[in-house]
Design an enzyme around this catalytic site. Structure first.
Site, PDB file in Angstrom:
ATOM      1  N   THR A   1       0.865  -1.189   0.000  1.00  0.00           N
ATOM      2  CA  THR A   1       0.000   0.000   0.000  1.00  0.00           C
ATOM      3  C   THR A   1       0.897   1.232   0.000  1.00  0.00           C
ATOM      4  OG1 THR A   1      -1.649  -1.234   1.237  1.00  0.00           O
ATOM      5  CG2 THR A   1      -1.844   1.174   1.270  1.00  0.00           C
TER       6      THR A   1
ATOM      7  N   GLU B   1      -3.396  -4.743  -2.768  1.00  0.00           N
ATOM      8  CA  GLU B   1      -3.955  -5.981  -2.218  1.00  0.00           C
ATOM      9  C   GLU B   1      -5.073  -5.657  -1.227  1.00  0.00           C
ATOM     10  OE1 GLU B   1      -3.541  -9.180  -3.087  1.00  0.00           O
ATOM     11  OE2 GLU B   1      -5.214  -9.296  -1.701  1.00  0.00           O
TER      12      GLU B   1
ATOM     13  N   LYS C   1      -7.930  -9.805   3.663  1.00  0.00           N
ATOM     14  CA  LYS C   1      -8.131  -9.565   5.095  1.00  0.00           C
ATOM     15  C   LYS C   1      -7.385 -10.649   5.858  1.00  0.00           C
ATOM     16  CE  LYS C   1     -12.695 -10.074   4.813  1.00  0.00           C
ATOM     17  NZ  LYS C   1     -12.854 -10.269   3.365  1.00  0.00           N
TER      18      LYS C   1
ATOM     19  N   ILE D   1     -20.478  -2.465  10.583  1.00  0.00           N
ATOM     20  CA  ILE D   1     -20.962  -1.355  11.428  1.00  0.00           C
ATOM     21  C   ILE D   1     -21.059  -1.820  12.887  1.00  0.00           C
ATOM     22  CG2 ILE D   1     -22.116   0.002   9.625  1.00  0.00           C
ATOM     23  CD1 ILE D   1     -24.805  -1.249  10.597  1.00  0.00           C
TER      24      ILE D   1
ATOM     25  N   CYS E   1      -3.024  -2.097   8.869  1.00  0.00           N
ATOM     26  CA  CYS E   1      -3.478  -1.311   7.713  1.00  0.00           C
ATOM     27  C   CYS E   1      -4.279  -0.064   8.067  1.00  0.00           C
ATOM     28  CB  CYS E   1      -4.277  -2.203   6.773  1.00  0.00           C
ATOM     29  SG  CYS E   1      -3.251  -3.483   6.028  1.00  0.00           S
TER      30      CYS E   1
ATOM     31  N   LYS F   1      -7.559  -8.601  15.719  1.00  0.00           N
ATOM     32  CA  LYS F   1      -8.867  -9.164  15.370  1.00  0.00           C
ATOM     33  C   LYS F   1      -8.741 -10.679  15.393  1.00  0.00           C
ATOM     34  CE  LYS F   1      -8.464  -9.332  10.343  1.00  0.00           C
ATOM     35  NZ  LYS F   1      -9.090  -9.029   9.081  1.00  0.00           N
TER      36      LYS F   1
END
Ligand SMILES: NC(=O)c1ccc[n+]([C@@H]2O[C@H](COP(=O)([O-])OP(=O)(O)OC[C@H]3O[C@@H](n4cnc5c(N)ncnc54)[C@H](O)[C@@H]3O)[C@@H](O)[C@H]2O)c1
Length: 464
Positions: free
Chosen positions: A121, A154, A157, A256, A266, A327
């Site tokens: 990125t 890319e 996840k 949400i 990221c 996560k």
């Protein structure tokens, strides 16, 4: 096809393994000799579901190799992927030193036409810099070779990376040369079988698309976290609000969920880098700045709630902590909310008993021999001798715990839930205190200060 990938981290390893799975011959180059040694010994240095099998199978088939030999890598692939890190610099901009180091290496060793595919990125305009760097290195050598630089950001996840790569929503390809577009189309053809997912555009737009996607997702999270805090002010339940707004197809239910703030490698860095790049260009990206500051504040919320519960005196308290990775389904601790919580607890004189299904090694590496951190073997073990429980990562094994055990083990049976995993009413009937995000009135609708350490609000072992 022959492919070389610079960088054997999350993106490089997944790209390499998936490209090899499709029958390509892939050479992965990394400057971290220890990482390459481990990979060659069959050890995958990161946790990503399914990745081990892909790597093992393709190494055995001779389609996937790992090396520190840059010259070998440059010689091998028509496609030279750049998948190295672009961490934040001190001022928030993306640190381009690793990307440009790869570009220099390619220029120093290439002896033929090469397509450089930028997967990292990177700020808008990087492809130009990569090309300039390669041309300068070629000039230094006194040789001339053609090259094209492509932006191919890319979108995988972590935790679902293999699936995301094998069945992508989109394949963004930014080029300034139609021939390169067609070569990239051929390379990605196996990933495109059910329908064409390739979206080609100019290079700068492709570079910006990646930042735009992450900034949008981060904005959704900060929006919900802001609303959760507003819901607490008014004694409303953010989970009802979430369901209420998600039913509008223009809004939708995806992404949400309120929580303890976003982390990872990221969103934080990309939001910051986009704001910084915009500022450098003369535009103040005030929305991006707000997204970041809401998130920074949100990462403090659980600590504030725990501190409030103990009337600001956490000295000598022990907090059980479930979930460390930023996560579920990853061991990545970069910018994880758990780190902010643990560090605030330690500063306040508390100790932590933590458990995560995958991120224990990564946590140990970050906090080696920390006196106030006990890394526990199981979720149950983390509860032993703890005063209260905090949850930061929504691993599946935390979704349906044995509440009786939690109640029995904690001195003060209260759960501070940074991911809104449980039904507040159920916990109340079980005699467990519950303090979640944006639902402070839940469990005791009479008192919006629910979660504070008042015996009439939160039952403790002593009172139950
Ligand atoms: N992790 C993600 O979920 C994700 C998703 C999409 C995009 N990205 C982007 O992809 C890029 C890579 O991210 P990552 O998470 O895979 O990084 P990472 O830190 O896991 O891996 C980077 C690797 O590059 C290696 N490296 C550094 N300099 C090198 C050089 N000169 N030659 C060869 N190898 C070198 C490092 O040793 C390291 O192993 C970043 O720009 C990131 O923003 C990451």
């Amino acid at each position: 096809m022959h492919i070389t990938i610079f960088g054997s981290g999350y993106v490089g390893l997944v790209t390499g393994a998936c490209m090899a799975e499709m029958g390509n011959h892939v050479v992965c180059v990394d400057i971290d000799a220890d990482r390459i040694k481990r990979l060659n010994a069959g050890e995958v240095p990161i946790y990503e579901p399914g990745l081990n099998d892909y790597i093992e199978r393709n190494m055995a088939a001779g389609r996937l190799e790992f090396t520190t030999d840059v010259a070998k890598g440059v010689d091998h692939g028509l496609f030279q992927f750049i998948a190295v890190g672009t961490p934040p610099d001190e001022d928030g901009s993306a640190d381009m030193q690793y990307v440009l180091a790869v570009a220099k290496s390619i220029g120093e060793h290439m002896n033929d036409y090469r397509i450089i595919v930028d997967k990292s990125t990177v700020p808008v305009g990087t492809a130009d810099k990569v090309k300039e760097t390669i041309l300068a290195a070629l000039k230094e050598r006194g040789v001339r070779h053609e090259c094209d630089v492509v932006s191919n950001p890319e979108f995988l996840k972590e935790g679902d990376a293999i699936d995301d790569f094998m069945k992508p929503d989109r394949i963004i390809v930014g080029t300034d040369n139609p021939r390169t577009t067609e070569l990239l189309r051929a390379l990605y053809e196996p990933f495109n079988r059910s329908h064409d997912r390739m979206i080609s555009m100019d290079i700068r737009s492709a570079e910006l698309t990646k930042y735009a996607a992450n900034a949008m997702l981060a904005t959704k999270i900060s929006f919900m976290n802001e609303l959760a805090n507003i819901a607490e002010q008014f004694g409303a339940d953010i989970e009802s609000v979430r369901i209420g707004i998600g039913s509008d197809p223009r809004i939708g239910y995806h992404f949400i969920y309120p929580g303890a703030g976003y982390g990872g490698s990221c969103f934080p860095k990309d939001v910051r880098a986009l704001a910084k790049a915009a500022a450098d260009s003369g535009y103040e990206a005030s929305l991006m700045q707000a997204v970041e500051s809401v998130n920074d504040r949100q990462k403090q919320r659980l600590f504030e709630k725990i501190s409030t519960y103990f009337d600001g005196n956490l000295k000598g308290k022990t907090i059980a902590l479930w979930g460390l990775a930023f996560k579920p389904k990853t061991d990545d601790m970069r910018e994880a909310s758990s780190r902010v919580l643990m560090e605030a607890l330690w500063d306040a004189g508390a100790s932590v008993r933590a458990y995560d299904p995958e991120a224990m090694e990564a946590t140990r590496a970050l906090y080696p021999d920390h006196e106030e951190l006990a890394l526990c073997d199981s979720a149950h073990d983390a509860l032993k001798g703890a005063d209260v429980l905090a949850i930061v990562t929504e691993w599946q094994e935390f979704r349906s715990p044995d509440f009786d055990t939690i109640k029995k083990e904690l001195t003060d049976p209260v759960i501070f839930d940074g991911r809104n995993l449980y039904d507040p009413k159920l916990l109340k009937t079980l005699g467990l205190g519950y303090c979640a995000i944006g639902r402070s009135n839940m469990g005791d609708s009479e008192d919006p200060a629910y979660g504070r350490r008042k015996t009439d609000n939160v039952q403790s072992n002593a009172s139950s």
